[in-house]
Design an enzyme around this catalytic site. Sequence first.
Site, PDB file in Angstrom:
ATOM      1  N   CYS A  65       0.851  -1.194   0.000  1.00  0.00           N
ATOM      2  CA  CYS A  65       0.000   0.000   0.000  1.00  0.00           C
ATOM      3  C   CYS A  65       0.887   1.244   0.000  1.00  0.00           C
ATOM      4  O   CYS A  65       1.791   1.381   0.832  1.00  0.00           O
ATOM      5  CB  CYS A  65      -0.914  -0.005   1.222  1.00  0.00           C
ATOM      6  SG  CYS A  65      -1.909   1.498   1.397  1.00  0.00           S
ATOM      7  N   TRP A  75      -5.367  -3.297  -3.490  1.00  0.00           N
ATOM      8  CA  TRP A  75      -6.234  -3.033  -4.642  1.00  0.00           C
ATOM      9  C   TRP A  75      -5.528  -2.065  -5.592  1.00  0.00           C
ATOM     10  O   TRP A  75      -4.979  -1.042  -5.166  1.00  0.00           O
ATOM     11  CB  TRP A  75      -7.563  -2.441  -4.185  1.00  0.00           C
ATOM     12  CG  TRP A  75      -8.378  -3.414  -3.367  1.00  0.00           C
ATOM     13  CD1 TRP A  75      -8.170  -3.777  -2.073  1.00  0.00           C
ATOM     14  CD2 TRP A  75      -9.503  -4.159  -3.821  1.00  0.00           C
ATOM     15  NE1 TRP A  75      -9.092  -4.702  -1.669  1.00  0.00           N
ATOM     16  CE2 TRP A  75      -9.948  -4.963  -2.727  1.00  0.00           C
ATOM     17  CE3 TRP A  75     -10.205  -4.243  -5.015  1.00  0.00           C
ATOM     18  CZ2 TRP A  75     -11.027  -5.812  -2.809  1.00  0.00           C
ATOM     19  CZ3 TRP A  75     -11.293  -5.091  -5.109  1.00  0.00           C
ATOM     20  CH2 TRP A  75     -11.703  -5.868  -4.015  1.00  0.00           C
ATOM     21  N   ARG A  87     -10.685  -1.779   1.981  1.00  0.00           N
ATOM     22  CA  ARG A  87     -11.534  -1.101   2.961  1.00  0.00           C
ATOM     23  C   ARG A  87     -11.668  -1.934   4.231  1.00  0.00           C
ATOM     24  O   ARG A  87     -11.567  -3.153   4.209  1.00  0.00           O
ATOM     25  CB  ARG A  87     -12.916  -0.834   2.362  1.00  0.00           C
ATOM     26  CG  ARG A  87     -12.845   0.012   1.110  1.00  0.00           C
ATOM     27  CD  ARG A  87     -14.168   0.644   0.781  1.00  0.00           C
ATOM     28  NE  ARG A  87     -15.149  -0.311   0.315  1.00  0.00           N
ATOM     29  CZ  ARG A  87     -16.349   0.045  -0.151  1.00  0.00           C
ATOM     30  NH1 ARG A  87     -16.663   1.325  -0.213  1.00  0.00           N
ATOM     31  NH2 ARG A  87     -17.206  -0.853  -0.545  1.00  0.00           N
ATOM     32  N   TYR A 131     -15.931   2.147  -6.816  1.00  0.00           N
ATOM     33  CA  TYR A 131     -16.158   3.061  -5.703  1.00  0.00           C
ATOM     34  C   TYR A 131     -17.175   4.157  -6.044  1.00  0.00           C
ATOM     35  O   TYR A 131     -17.520   4.952  -5.168  1.00  0.00           O
ATOM     36  CB  TYR A 131     -14.839   3.736  -5.290  1.00  0.00           C
ATOM     37  CG  TYR A 131     -13.867   2.815  -4.588  1.00  0.00           C
ATOM     38  CD1 TYR A 131     -14.301   1.902  -3.652  1.00  0.00           C
ATOM     39  CD2 TYR A 131     -12.499   2.875  -4.873  1.00  0.00           C
ATOM     40  CE1 TYR A 131     -13.414   1.069  -3.004  1.00  0.00           C
ATOM     41  CE2 TYR A 131     -11.598   2.048  -4.227  1.00  0.00           C
ATOM     42  CZ  TYR A 131     -12.066   1.144  -3.292  1.00  0.00           C
ATOM     43  OH  TYR A 131     -11.189   0.317  -2.644  1.00  0.00           O
ATOM     44  N   ASP A 136     -20.884   1.502  -6.154  1.00  0.00           N
ATOM     45  CA  ASP A 136     -20.392   1.113  -4.831  1.00  0.00           C
ATOM     46  C   ASP A 136     -20.654  -0.366  -4.535  1.00  0.00           C
ATOM     47  O   ASP A 136     -21.270  -0.722  -3.544  1.00  0.00           O
ATOM     48  CB  ASP A 136     -21.042   1.989  -3.752  1.00  0.00           C
ATOM     49  CG  ASP A 136     -20.295   1.859  -2.424  1.00  0.00           C
ATOM     50  OD1 ASP A 136     -19.092   1.548  -2.457  1.00  0.00           O
ATOM     51  OD2 ASP A 136     -20.921   2.058  -1.362  1.00  0.00           O
ATOM     52  N   CYS A 206     -25.577 -28.605  21.401  1.00  0.00           N
ATOM     53  CA  CYS A 206     -26.119 -27.252  21.527  1.00  0.00           C
ATOM     54  C   CYS A 206     -27.429 -27.248  22.313  1.00  0.00           C
ATOM     55  O   CYS A 206     -27.760 -26.263  22.971  1.00  0.00           O
ATOM     56  CB  CYS A 206     -26.327 -26.623  20.150  1.00  0.00           C
ATOM     57  SG  CYS A 206     -27.305 -27.629  19.017  1.00  0.00           S
ATOM     58  N   HIS A 723     -30.021 -26.841  14.997  1.00  0.00           N
ATOM     59  CA  HIS A 723     -29.166 -26.150  15.962  1.00  0.00           C
ATOM     60  C   HIS A 723     -30.024 -25.363  16.938  1.00  0.00           C
ATOM     61  O   HIS A 723     -31.081 -24.836  16.569  1.00  0.00           O
ATOM     62  CB  HIS A 723     -28.220 -25.208  15.219  1.00  0.00           C
ATOM     63  CG  HIS A 723     -27.190 -24.569  16.090  1.00  0.00           C
ATOM     64  ND1 HIS A 723     -26.166 -25.281  16.678  1.00  0.00           N
ATOM     65  CD2 HIS A 723     -27.016 -23.284  16.474  1.00  0.00           C
ATOM     66  CE1 HIS A 723     -25.409 -24.458  17.383  1.00  0.00           C
ATOM     67  NE2 HIS A 723     -25.898 -23.242  17.283  1.00  0.00           N
TER      68      HIS A 723
END
Length: 771
Positions: A65, A75, A87, A131, A136, A206, A723
């Site tokens: 980076c 990225w 991110r 982005y 997005d 459980c 479960h």
Amino acid sequence: SKNDFPTMVSQSVDSIIHHSGLAVQQDLKVWELDDEPTPVSKYYQDLPFVDNGKLVSPNPKDWKCEASGDTDNLWLNLSDGYIGGGRKNWDGSGGSNGALDHFTETGEKYPLVVKLGTITADIETADCFSYAKDEDCPVKIPNLVELLEKRGIKAASLQKTAKSTAELEVELNATYAFDAITEAGSHLTPVAGPGYQGLQNLGNSCYMNSVVQLLLSGTVPELSKRYGCSASSAEDTITSHPMLQNVSPRDAPHDVLVQLAKLSCALTSGVYAGPVPESAEVTDSKSLDPKYRLQPRMFKHVIGGDHVDFRTGQQQDAAQYLQHLLEKIDRNELAALKSSSDNRLQSKSEEDGGDESAGDPVTSRLFSFKSTARLVCSQDGKIKYKESAPETMLSLRLPMEKAVVIEEEKKEEDTGKETDGGDDGAPKEKRLKAEEGDEKKPVPTVTFQQCLDSWAAETTLEDYRWPHLQNTVHPATQQTTFTNYPRYLLVHIQRYTLGADWTPQKLEVNLDIAEEIDLNSLKSKGPQENEELVPPEEETTSATATTAAEMNAPPAIDEGALCQLMDMGFSMNGSKRALNAVGGNDVQAAMNWVFEHSTDPDFNDPLPEPSADGVAAAASSSDSGVDEGVVMSLVENLGCFTPDQVRAALKECSGAADRAADWLFSHMDDIEGAIAALNSKNDAAAAAASDGATSDVKLEDGDGTYTMVGMVSHIGKNTGSGHYVAHLKRNDKWAIFNDEKVALSEHPPFQHAYMYLFQRKDTINAPSPDY
């Protein structure tokens, strides 16, 4: 580090580590089917390209980076060649946010990026993202190969050295899938400390973990006081706990009270609670230090070791286990209270000179209630009141005939797929589908009040025998109400029914239930002045009473057969009625009886208590309390045990022949010593039971308003699979207990729980002094 190895070696190792095997590919396929198809970015054709001479090195060791220097989760901006960290994810993982910061700092002109390490000859697997505010999201970039070549990257020559975002999301989802299903994808903040201690799953345990959390982790203050310890002086309290005193190390592993105290102290003290991650929202059990992991193996063995189902590693019904646990605790508490040599428990009525009618403070008394049946004779209109035997669980049928579909606001499009973190770049919330190909269909809703009304509704008993009418049979109308309101009310919702193929099926229905309920309208008022009551039955002669008792004595119900019927989805009371009608142990005949009588109004009601004369007659008919036919059959078939030994084993195993045989063979090394220990224990328990039966135990009562403090939910098609998770209320906030994962709950599943625990409001902050 990998930098110490040649480039080809480190690349090969990274490729192997991040290789997507068949299992990962199948998970990704399910994940992608659950989401919308990845769109093609509308920016790819006219994407600006900055000819700044930047070329990307083919050696992954050179990638880092440009803002933070990080070497993971990198990225590449396809416009200007900038390499930035990914991110930050919603769980605190991810990169340094360098790539997103660069996009913002450059005026949001260069929106498309690709994750380095995901580029291979199969260009479709490359992880691309936009982005741009109007996208997005992950995108497809048709001209990705051309854009990469401008930066000196030959896709065909690269190997995969990093996991894609989808793979990371699948990995994260695998660690919290059940939490997400139960909480509809909510972010979960982990907690740790006193009352927030998870339990390791021992393999389909459980059901046990959820019940233990419900009873022993602090939800019931009386049990926390008796078996747990306070966080302030935890270490001193644990070593000096009354339940751990005067017990030899050899006996401790098999002592129920010792194991209860050990586990409750571990849950309530906070001594074993690990540190809480500062930013993570999901607890990963793999990252926990072994010293913080609780494995309740001894507890599981001592509670279920002598039970035909609970000693196995298979999934079981949590409601059935809870009742078994209460019975097990009661037997051992009574034995301790009545034993002259065991002073770990003391009866308050004896210690303080209190009211002996209150009975011994055994655990089940906290949950015990009676119901009163008001019977009206159709022949002469006279009325009879009957009290049931004490019960510890209110089992309610779901009246599906009253279920309605409630239109819900369509919020999924607005909230379920939006980025929760907004500008922080949190990935979109996703949930695993229950099964591939399932179609959404409207789920009806039943209110809790409708369940109560169904339980208390007036029903007709066709063949009721009336002693005051010379034992003739006439129909009767019956209405059920509460005799008393217990301190804690356990409510079991019958969410499972038997399908057309005789397999248990789950009823797809929501339960509209409030956190506070008022049951005062269901309190029995007893005989009224204007009612003409059925005259009390006259005492008959001893010989007549004995003959009648022998004729009407109920058969001994086989525990194994009872468990089989309950595993099929029938309630405990319904299963007992069926077995009682067919002799006690014939499962096939009992199932046939169920199909004929499942719609009877009293099908789920407890069996009526035998009269005192009946009990006495039944006791006198067999001193051993076991079927002599079964005794002689085992003696003949096993060939190496005496009738007395077989009788003792059958008595220990509640008459179950298969369990008795297992017990005998498992104690062959010292069969006489084992039987002597059994006789000693049975004598103490019999003495305790006889002492307790001499007086009518007075159950606690109070105002009928309750507040919900806990619930156990089940995910799956039937109680024998799937479960269980528990939700408990701590300091007015709900927390989810999913085995080892403990987190604050955003959306407790009130509509879907299998069992609910309510506390009477007039007892809050006023624990019973008897415990």
